[in-house]
Design an enzyme around this catalytic site. Structure first.
Site, PDB file in Angstrom:
ATOM      1  N   ARG A 119       3.259   1.558  25.756  1.00 40.07           N
ATOM      2  CA  ARG A 119       2.741   1.708  24.660  1.00 40.07           C
ATOM      3  C   ARG A 119       2.377   3.392  24.640  1.00 40.07           C
ATOM      4  NH1 ARG A 119      -3.145  -0.179  22.799  1.00 40.07           N
ATOM      5  NH2 ARG A 119      -3.858   1.618  23.831  1.00 40.07           N
ATOM      6  N   ASN A 134       0.916  -1.203   0.066  1.00 37.44           N
ATOM      7  CA  ASN A 134       0.109  -0.162   0.033  1.00 37.44           C
ATOM      8  C   ASN A 134       0.723   1.345   0.231  1.00 37.44           C
ATOM      9  OD1 ASN A 134      -3.203  -0.389   0.004  1.00 37.44           O
ATOM     10  ND2 ASN A 134      -2.342  -2.131   1.621  1.00 37.44           N
ATOM     11  N   GLU A 143      -7.576  -2.162  -2.559  1.00 36.30           N
ATOM     12  CA  GLU A 143      -6.830  -1.517  -1.773  1.00 36.30           C
ATOM     13  C   GLU A 143      -5.936  -0.618  -2.196  1.00 36.30           C
ATOM     14  OE1 GLU A 143      -5.029  -3.494   1.838  1.00 36.30           O
ATOM     15  OE2 GLU A 143      -6.194  -4.933   1.427  1.00 36.30           O
ATOM     16  N   HIS A 165      -8.245  -1.536   5.399  1.00 38.05           N
ATOM     17  CA  HIS A 165      -8.622  -2.618   5.916  1.00 38.05           C
ATOM     18  C   HIS A 165      -9.164  -3.582   4.964  1.00 38.05           C
ATOM     19  CE1 HIS A 165      -9.475  -5.271   9.307  1.00 38.05           C
ATOM     20  NE2 HIS A 165     -10.754  -5.525   8.683  1.00 38.05           N
ATOM     21  N   GLU A 203     -10.823   3.176  18.579  1.00 41.54           N
ATOM     22  CA  GLU A 203     -11.340   1.683  18.411  1.00 41.54           C
ATOM     23  C   GLU A 203     -10.675   0.995  17.134  1.00 41.54           C
ATOM     24  OE1 GLU A 203     -13.388   0.572  20.775  1.00 41.54           O
ATOM     25  OE2 GLU A 203     -13.361   2.637  21.940  1.00 41.54           O
ATOM     26  N   ASP A 258     -10.259  -0.715  14.064  1.00 41.90           N
ATOM     27  CA  ASP A 258     -10.890  -0.852  12.641  1.00 41.90           C
ATOM     28  C   ASP A 258     -12.435  -0.177  12.679  1.00 41.90           C
ATOM     29  OD1 ASP A 258      -8.593  -1.956  11.536  1.00 41.90           O
ATOM     30  OD2 ASP A 258      -9.480  -3.944  12.434  1.00 41.90           O
ATOM     31  N   ARG A 272       0.768  -2.185  15.130  1.00 44.33           N
ATOM     32  CA  ARG A 272       0.597  -1.741  16.469  1.00 44.33           C
ATOM     33  C   ARG A 272      -0.678  -1.102  16.788  1.00 44.33           C
ATOM     34  NH1 ARG A 272       3.750  -4.992  19.332  1.00 44.33           N
ATOM     35  NH2 ARG A 272       3.266  -3.738  20.910  1.00 44.33           N
ATOM     36  N   ASN A 317      -6.697   4.343   7.621  1.00 42.33           N
ATOM     37  CA  ASN A 317      -6.007   3.171   7.830  1.00 42.33           C
ATOM     38  C   ASN A 317      -6.975   2.737   6.660  1.00 42.33           C
ATOM     39  OD1 ASN A 317      -5.088   0.860   8.673  1.00 42.33           O
ATOM     40  ND2 ASN A 317      -6.957   0.193   9.644  1.00 42.33           N
TER      41      ASN A 317
END
Ligand code: GRF
Length: 210
Positions: A74, A23, A183, A118, A152, A154, A100, A116
């Protein structure tokens, strides 16, 4: 329900990867072919050996790798990445196979400015191995989604989706390969739409100017 417009302040991308980086390559190619009016300010990897880093280097893009083992928490890991992106004046963060989970502080540092990609039609099949989840479930169509990142997993407003039919002859792998093609098509399109502005977030809907 609140409505607000929030386009990124500039067209400088920070692309976050963990692996193969196909991507990332699609974004590099779209910029080179002038389908996407943006520049990649930095490629950040959560793994120093991610093959995608080589794609960035070949394109003359600066890279930096962060191993989460080097950080106590984190939050500390996220903060190090956020500092690097801010230092490079990144306006839009693009997760491209970044493995991550980023915490709410990181998300708050880039409000409505993290995307993002997916490999399913969200909200179906969140999480890992979404193409196999869809294939095993027996759905007749799956696809790809580009969405704005919220804390949250995805979740978040959907910017672009593409539908991919599941064929009787498909395996999880052959389905994943066709989803990947989509994608690569919709991610640069979604980035362009977000950078161009003129959109609002209404509830959980990404609403574009007609
Ligand atoms: C893609 O399938 C993407 O949807 C998911 O992780 C994979 C990354 O692939 N989030 P690549 O590293 O971009 O080739």
């Amino acid at each position: 329900m609140s409505t607000r417009t929030r386009a990124p302040g500039n067209r400088r991308l920070g692309v976050l990867i963990s692996g193969r980086g196909s991507n990332l390559q699609a974004i590099i190619d779209a910029i080179a072919e002038r389908r996407l009016d943006a520049e990649i300010a930095v490629v950040v990897s959560s793994r120093p050996d991610a093959p995608g880093l080589e794609r960035a280097r070949r394109a003359g893009i600066g890279t930096v790798a962060f191993s989460h083992q080097d950080y106590d928490s984190r939050d500390a890991f996220d903060a190090a990445i956020a500092r690097e992106l801010e230092r490079r004046d990144v306006g839009l963060v693009c997760l491209a196979g970044f493995m991550r989970l980023l915490g709410s502080r990181f998300v708050a540092a880039f409000p409505n400015a993290i995307l993002n990609v997916h490999p399913s039609l969200l909200p179906a099949f969140r999480g890992l191995d979404a193409q196999r989840q869809a294939w095993e479930h027996g759905v007749r169509v799956s696809g790809a989604t580009v969405h704005i990142v919220t804390p949250e997993l995805d979740d978040g407003p959907i910017v672009r989706q593409a539908v991919v039919p599941v064929l009787p002859t498909d395996t999880a792998d052959s389905l994943a390969a066709r989803i990947l093609v989509e994608e690569h098509r919709i991610y640069p399109e979604a980035i362009q739409a977000v950078l161009d502005g003129g959109w609002t977030i209404d509830g959980r809907r990404f609403v574009e100017r007609p």
